[in-house]
Design a protein around this motif. Sequence first.
Motif, PDB file in Angstrom:
ATOM      1  N   MET A  68       1.167  -1.049  -0.015  1.00 41.30           N
ATOM      2  CA  MET A  68       0.375   0.191   0.077  1.00 41.30           C
ATOM      3  C   MET A  68       0.692   1.121   0.424  1.00 41.30           C
ATOM      4  N   ARG A  69       0.637   2.115  -0.823  1.00 36.97           N
ATOM      5  CA  ARG A  69       1.263   3.173  -1.055  1.00 36.97           C
ATOM      6  C   ARG A  69       0.247   4.501  -0.586  1.00 36.97           C
ATOM      7  N   GLN A  70       0.802   5.501   0.828  1.00 37.36           N
ATOM      8  CA  GLN A  70       0.096   5.928   1.040  1.00 37.36           C
ATOM      9  C   GLN A  70       0.566   8.049   1.303  1.00 37.36           C
ATOM     10  N   PHE A  71       0.131   8.799   0.802  1.00 37.49           N
ATOM     11  CA  PHE A  71       0.426  10.249   0.406  1.00 37.49           C
ATOM     12  C   PHE A  71      -0.408  10.880   1.968  1.00 37.49           C
ATOM     13  N   LEU A  72      -0.003  11.806   2.541  1.00 36.42           N
ATOM     14  CA  LEU A  72      -0.717  12.081   3.535  1.00 36.42           C
ATOM     15  C   LEU A  72      -0.180  14.134   3.535  1.00 36.42           C
ATOM     16  N   VAL A  73      -1.495  14.712   2.820  1.00 47.89           N
ATOM     17  CA  VAL A  73      -1.327  16.379   2.443  1.00 47.89           C
ATOM     18  C   VAL A  73      -1.860  17.102   3.516  1.00 47.89           C
ATOM     19  N   THR A  74      -1.036  17.788   3.932  1.00 44.19           N
ATOM     20  CA  THR A  74      -1.783  18.696   4.957  1.00 44.19           C
ATOM     21  C   THR A  74      -2.029  20.453   3.601  1.00 44.19           C
TER      22      THR A  74
ATOM     23  N   ALA B  44       2.984   1.747   8.029  1.00 39.28           N
ATOM     24  CA  ALA B  44       3.666   2.638   7.526  1.00 39.28           C
ATOM     25  C   ALA B  44       4.780   3.007   8.112  1.00 39.28           C
ATOM     26  N   THR B  45       6.070   3.051   6.478  1.00 37.04           N
ATOM     27  CA  THR B  45       7.076   3.628   7.074  1.00 37.04           C
ATOM     28  C   THR B  45       6.547   5.408   6.416  1.00 37.04           C
ATOM     29  N   VAL B  46       7.210   5.457   7.756  1.00 37.36           N
ATOM     30  CA  VAL B  46       6.657   7.133   7.208  1.00 37.36           C
ATOM     31  C   VAL B  46       7.619   8.460   6.638  1.00 37.36           C
ATOM     32  N   VAL B  47       7.347   8.703   5.430  1.00 38.11           N
ATOM     33  CA  VAL B  47       8.983   9.407   4.976  1.00 38.11           C
ATOM     34  C   VAL B  47       8.217  10.933   4.362  1.00 38.11           C
ATOM     35  N   GLU B  48       9.340  12.083   5.128  1.00 36.99           N
ATOM     36  CA  GLU B  48       9.173  13.308   4.441  1.00 36.99           C
ATOM     37  C   GLU B  48       9.358  13.193   4.068  1.00 36.99           C
ATOM     38  N   LEU B  49       8.639  14.059   3.021  1.00 34.58           N
ATOM     39  CA  LEU B  49       9.057  14.624   1.633  1.00 34.58           C
ATOM     40  C   LEU B  49       9.071  16.496   1.540  1.00 34.58           C
ATOM     41  N   HIS B  50      10.609  16.734   1.648  1.00 39.45           N
ATOM     42  CA  HIS B  50      10.591  18.206   1.584  1.00 39.45           C
ATOM     43  C   HIS B  50      11.852  18.183   0.650  1.00 39.45           C
ATOM     44  N   GLU B  51      12.552  19.463   0.728  1.00 39.98           N
ATOM     45  CA  GLU B  51      13.217  20.008   0.006  1.00 39.98           C
ATOM     46  C   GLU B  51      14.946  20.258   0.672  1.00 39.98           C
ATOM     47  N   ASP B  52      14.674  19.983   2.158  1.00 40.38           N
ATOM     48  CA  ASP B  52      15.760  20.147   2.266  1.00 40.38           C
ATOM     49  C   ASP B  52      16.712  18.756   2.967  1.00 40.38           C
TER      50      ASP B  52
ATOM     51  N   PRO C 147       4.958   2.955   1.919  1.00 38.02           N
ATOM     52  CA  PRO C 147       5.237   3.916   2.242  1.00 38.02           C
ATOM     53  C   PRO C 147       3.467   4.742   2.904  1.00 38.02           C
ATOM     54  N   LEU C 148       4.299   5.362   3.507  1.00 30.68           N
ATOM     55  CA  LEU C 148       3.363   6.698   2.993  1.00 30.68           C
ATOM     56  C   LEU C 148       4.753   8.016   3.803  1.00 30.68           C
ATOM     57  N   PHE C 149       4.065   9.227   2.145  1.00 29.08           N
ATOM     58  CA  PHE C 149       4.927  10.010   2.016  1.00 29.08           C
ATOM     59  C   PHE C 149       4.104  11.269   2.856  1.00 29.08           C
ATOM     60  N   VAL C 150       4.814  12.292   3.721  1.00 31.05           N
ATOM     61  CA  VAL C 150       3.717  13.144   3.874  1.00 31.05           C
ATOM     62  C   VAL C 150       4.628  14.652   3.408  1.00 31.05           C
ATOM     63  N   LEU C 151       3.540  15.613   2.940  1.00 26.22           N
ATOM     64  CA  LEU C 151       4.400  16.952   2.196  1.00 26.22           C
ATOM     65  C   LEU C 151       3.236  17.101   2.641  1.00 26.22           C
ATOM     66  N   SER C 152       3.758  18.847   2.352  1.00 25.64           N
ATOM     67  CA  SER C 152       2.528  19.841   3.023  1.00 25.64           C
ATOM     68  C   SER C 152       2.188  20.464   1.380  1.00 25.64           C
ATOM     69  N   ASP C 153       0.731  21.303   1.901  1.00 27.99           N
ATOM     70  CA  ASP C 153       0.617  22.311   0.684  1.00 27.99           C
ATOM     71  C   ASP C 153       1.676  23.536  -0.227  1.00 27.99           C
ATOM     72  N   HIS C 154       1.004  24.404  -0.725  1.00 24.79           N
ATOM     73  CA  HIS C 154       2.012  25.825  -0.656  1.00 24.79           C
ATOM     74  C   HIS C 154       2.820  26.034  -0.002  1.00 24.79           C
TER      75      HIS C 154
ATOM     76  N   VAL D 114       8.319  10.941  13.886  1.00 29.27           N
ATOM     77  CA  VAL D 114       8.382   9.604  13.096  1.00 29.27           C
ATOM     78  C   VAL D 114       8.606   9.601  12.686  1.00 29.27           C
ATOM     79  N   ALA D 115       8.934  10.600  11.187  1.00 30.36           N
ATOM     80  CA  ALA D 115       9.529   9.837  10.489  1.00 30.36           C
ATOM     81  C   ALA D 115      11.132   9.526   9.466  1.00 30.36           C
ATOM     82  N   GLU D 116      10.876   8.273   9.278  1.00 31.27           N
ATOM     83  CA  GLU D 116      12.576   7.374   9.616  1.00 31.27           C
ATOM     84  C   GLU D 116      13.141   7.759   8.846  1.00 31.27           C
TER      85      GLU D 116
END
Length: 198
Positions: free
Chosen positions: A1-7, A123-131, A144-151, A165-167
């Motif tokens: 299962m692939r998951q995406f959490l977008v705030t 899930a394996t939490v992965v924060e998507l971030h430019e840094d 994976p659970l990819f977590v990312l923000s809006d604009h 939380v993020a691995e």
Amino acid sequence: MRQFLVTGHDAPTTPDFSLDDIAGGAGRLDVLCRCVNSAFFLSHALREDVRVHLVLGDEFTVRFEGSELRRLNPDERSTAALIRGALEARDGAIGHMPADASPGVSTYRMGFEETLERVAEDATVVELHEDGDPVVEVEPPEDPLFVLSDHHDFTGAEADLLADVAEERVRIGPERLHADHTITVAHNYLDTAGYTRY
């Protein structure tokens, strides 16, 4: 299962918004709609092994379940209509019990922290971030659970929670991308087993 959490920091928490102004009057709901579409759509098909959690204003979470979705079309307006329908059903969400709005779409009375902690259990939490670390240096995660923000950037509280939380904290490429494009690249990274299989 692939998951995406977008705030969605400015996203509406009531259904009182116009489908004709989702980029302005609905708090950049267009960004979240594009994220949903990028998460699910293939050419002439949907990814059924995907789940998307949209956190709206840190108050409600709308969940999209790929294996059950119906009436999702590849345009922002119809996706916004599904989100509006989910918010119309929000009074039926009691505690952590969801309100079903339409096939594959449900509403939870949970903000970012509650949603992340609940979904992260399996899930394996992965924060998507430019840094973050370059994604090519990270092994593709299981479930994976990819977590990312809006604009907007993550708030301080969100960043602190993710640090706990993020691995992994990864960046998808050398350039800053829109959230929906980031999801597309993340799918490609997984589809190709870390860019090793085509």
